[in-house]
Design an enzyme around this catalytic site. Structure first.
Site, short mmCIF file in Angstrom:
data_model
loop_
_atom_site.label_atom_id
_atom_site.label_comp_id
_atom_site.label_asym_id
_atom_site.label_seq_id
_atom_site.Cartn_x
_atom_site.Cartn_y
_atom_site.Cartn_z
N ASN A 224 0.85 -1.18 0.00
CA ASN A 224 0.00 0.00 0.00
C ASN A 224 0.89 1.24 0.00
OD1 ASN A 224 -2.04 1.85 0.20
ND2 ASN A 224 -2.55 1.40 2.33
N ARG B 54 0.95 4.96 -7.80
CA ARG B 54 0.21 5.77 -8.78
C ARG B 54 1.01 5.95 -10.07
NH1 ARG B 54 -3.61 9.99 -8.40
NH2 ARG B 54 -3.49 10.06 -6.13
N ASP C 269 -10.36 9.00 -7.37
CA ASP C 269 -11.70 8.46 -7.50
C ASP C 269 -12.75 9.26 -6.74
OD1 ASP C 269 -10.80 7.82 -4.99
OD2 ASP C 269 -11.64 5.80 -4.98
N ASP C 270 -12.35 10.29 -6.00
CA ASP C 270 -13.33 11.12 -5.29
C ASP C 270 -13.51 12.50 -5.93
OD1 ASP C 270 -10.92 12.26 -4.63
OD2 ASP C 270 -10.96 11.65 -2.53
N ARG D 163 -1.49 25.21 -7.63
CA ARG D 163 -0.94 25.63 -6.34
C ARG D 163 0.25 26.54 -6.60
NH1 ARG D 163 -5.07 23.60 -5.25
NH2 ARG D 163 -5.56 22.02 -3.66
N CYS E 35 2.25 13.34 -0.49
CA CYS E 35 3.17 14.16 -1.29
C CYS E 35 3.69 13.53 -2.58
CB CYS E 35 4.39 14.59 -0.46
SG CYS E 35 3.98 15.39 1.09
N ASP F 283 2.33 13.67 -5.40
CA ASP F 283 2.08 14.65 -6.44
C ASP F 283 3.11 15.78 -6.41
OD1 ASP F 283 1.14 15.44 -3.99
OD2 ASP F 283 -0.74 16.29 -4.73
#
Length: 664
Positions: A477, A482, A499-500, A528, A586, A588
């Site tokens: 996990n 990703r 997915d949200d 950002r 983090c 991303d």
């Protein structure tokens, strides 16, 4: 239109595999002959080039002409050449063939009352009238050589008792030039329009068997194609049986280029033995625009009528006509100067009497309705609801097709991308909603679910999807999963989307176009601005207050998976990945640092979504639910990534740098 050999790469540096449709009315680039639609494609192969002849409806004259396009890369991309044939009457269905070294075209021109043959004098754009083949208004005529004869299949809707789109005739001749004679059983079909009588492309021979393509026009013109095996064809008899077309239908509905109808196919066998075909399609049924305009007009009339009636009843309005002076003999007319007061006309006309009666009716109704009554409130609410509905219908009818169903071309071409969502078992309900919505978007080819924890779902039984779903189960996990390189991804573009997050398909398609224009960038929807000493993580509101951004969150971003994923997983980024695993956050931010260090040019670009809903706000499984703790971790990441990469090379970019203002 469609090319059946889809998703091939034009070259290794291309930012996309070419996808359907490969030619649309927008591909007709003539300013003097703009096109409303293109249909009835016929392909002709000459040397190393392919030529596509098709009907194009002129937006100015509203008449069908014959256009032509050229391909030098086996049909992957097409260049519009111009109009090949233009007559005073409507033309369509440009059946092109070669006979004894000469090239001929037999277009449908039934409005002129005959079937004409044209000969190429300067292929592909110059054609001269050669002869009239049959003095009958034949529709969608196609021919084929079979059993030593030439057979012509067509429809004649002017024949006595013929059924439109349900009638079919056969003619026979020793050569394409004639003389043509009617089949003794004509019309060989004359029934319901759903039975595929009208031709849907030229007949063809495969493995020695003759097949005919027909249109199923049940419900709407050109709804779908049907194929028939011609079992018996002689001068005195004919029999055909339907066989499976084996042309997969998209599950995307009106989001697919052929979502509502497809009525024509033209097949060719290449010298290599492979078969190639072009097919036309549409997202809307026949007569859609007329129906929309009629519906919008009715809604507008209802809205205006309600406005007048409500105004009269409530006393907030009166029907008013300007004062006029009209002579009884009608020989002299004048219009009085408009004054603040109402001057009674010298002559009471029918219009004035009707308006006066309407005003009196409104006054009468006001007197009869008790003040502050329950009926008044209910009537007002009903009128309000009807008015809002009418406004929505009017806007959608006259200003609809905002792109939500349509992909955006780049250089006249379309493409596809792969969606990637990372999740686990506690968020399955998010994922099911996500898949059902985004799988219908026009350019989505596949959805890859990176499954980090728990028992994975069944990709077939657990989802309502219009595209293939692939569950990639990870042994650990980790948020780094990703960006794990995936050799099974068939597109260069991937959309990393949590997915949200729920957005419109149009927002997704606009972002995809922005990425295709600059495939070396990461294009996303969450900007950002990271600055300060030490660096601090802040939200989008801060970026807008400073009129710029230097980071795009990968929770919703397009990128080149081959390039970005390989850089993320190389040895130089190992320390950064360790920070991601330590803080479980983090990934991303790390990707932004990596991409910024790969170029001195712009690395990120923003596209503003029309709206976005974060379903994590109603879920207990989001890692960012504790906003303060989440921001504190990300500020810590900024400090550690700056040490790893020896500073932050994130350059600030202004909002509104795009000409289309999609980044406003």
């Amino acid at each position: 239109m469609m090319h059946l050999q889809t998703n091939k790469w034009v070259n290794k540096t291309s930012a996309w595999p070419i996808a359907n449709p490969i030619f649309t009315c927008a591909s007709v680039t003539s300013m003097t002959r703009p096109s409303n639609f293109v249909a009835d494609p016929f392909m002709f192969i000459k040397g190393s080039k392919m030529y596509l002849f098709f009907e194009t409806k002129n937006s100015i004259t509203m008449q069908g002409d014959i256009g032509v396009a050229e391909s030098s890369d086996e049909g992957l991309t097409w260049r519009y050449l111009g109009i090949a044939l233009d007559e005073e009457w409507h033309l369509s269905y440009p059946y092109v063939f070669e006979y004894e070294g000469e090239l001929y075209m037999m277009p449908e021109g039934s409005r002129n009352g005959d079937l004409r043959l044209y000969k190429a004098t300067g292929f592909p754009l110059q054609w001269d009238f050669h002869k009239t083949l049959i003095h009958q208004p034949l529709v969608d005529a196609s021919m084929v050589k079979y059993s030593g004869h030439y057979w012509l299949f067509a429809s004649n809707f002017n024949r006595f008792n013929s059924r439109k789109n349900g009638q079919l005739e056969i003619w026979v001749a020793p050569s394409p030039l004639g003389p043509w004679k009617e089949h003794t059983k004509n019309p060989i079909k004359n029934g319901p329009s759903s039975e595929g009588a009208r031709n849907g492309g030229g007949p063809f021979v495969h493995d020695g068997k003759l097949y005919r393509l027909g249109q199923d026009c049940g419900g709407t013109y050109g709804r779908r194609l049907r194929v028939f095996h011609v079992v018996t064809l002689t001068k005195n008899s004919y029999r055909e049986v339907e066989v499976s077309l084996n042309l997969e239908q998209s599950k995307k509905g009106r989001h697919a280029w052929n979502g509502k109808r497809s009525h024509h196919m033209n097949l060719h066998q290449l010298p290599s033995g492979e078969w190639i075909a072009v097919v036309d399609g549409d997202r809307v049924p026949s007569g859609y625009l007329s129906m929309q305009y009629a519906l919008g007009g009715a809604a507008l009339l209802l809205l205006l009528s309600m406005s007048v009636i409500v105004g009269l009843v409530t006393g907030y309005g009166r029907c008013f006509l300007p004062p006029l002076s009209i002579m009884l003999n009608g020989s002299k007319r004048s219009i009085e100067t408009l004054l603040p007061c109402v001057v009674r006309p010298q002559l009471t006309t029918r219009l004035y009497r009707a308006v006066s009666r309407l005003n009196r009716t409104g006054s009468s109704l006001r007197k009869k309705l008790p003040s502050n009554s329950y009926l008044q409130y209910v009537s007002g609410l009903v009128c309000l609801v009807l008015s809002v509905c009418a406004v929505c219908v009017v806007v959608n009818s006259f200003f609809g097709r905002n792109g939500a169903q349509d992909p955006y071309p780049v250089d006249g071409h379309y493409s596809q991308f792969t969606m990637i969502a990372m999740t686990y078992d506690a968020r399955l309900w998010n994922l099911q909603l996500y898949v059902k919505h985004y799988s219908r978007c026009a350019s989505v080819r596949e959805i890859v679910v990176v499954w980090n924890k728990g028992i994975p779902p069944d990709p077939v039984l657990d989802f309502d999807s219009a595209v293939p779903i692939r569950i990639r189960v990870e042994p650990e996990n980790s948020l780094n999963n990703r960006f794990k390189p995936d050799p099974l991804i068939a597109t260069k573009a991937v959309l990393e989307l949590d997915d949200d997050i729920m957005m419109t398909c149009d927002d997704i398609e606009r972002g995809f176009r922005a990425w295709r224009e600059n495939p070396d960038r990461m294009v996303g929807y969450c900007p950002r601005l990271i600055e300060g000493n030490p660096l601090q993580y802040r939200n989008e509101r801060y970026a807008r207050s400073q009129s710029g951004y230097n980071m795009i969150l990968t929770s919703a971003a397009f990128m080149d998976s081959g390039f970005a994923f390989s850089k993320y997983w190389n040895e130089r980024a190992a320390k950064g990945r360790a920070v991601v695993d330590e803080l479980f956050n983090c990934e991303d931010i790390l990707m932004n640092f990596i991409l910024a260090n790969q170029t001195s040019e712009r690395a990120v670009e923003y596209v503003h979504p029309a709206w976005a809903v974060d379903t994590s706000k109603i879920s207990t499984s989001a890692i960012s639910r504790d906003t303060q703790g989440h921001y504190a971790k990300r500020t810590q990441c900024l400090s550690r990534f700056s040490e790893i990469f020896r500073g932050a090379s994130l350059k600030k970019w202004d909002f509104l740098s795009r000409q289309d203002q999609w980044d406003n």
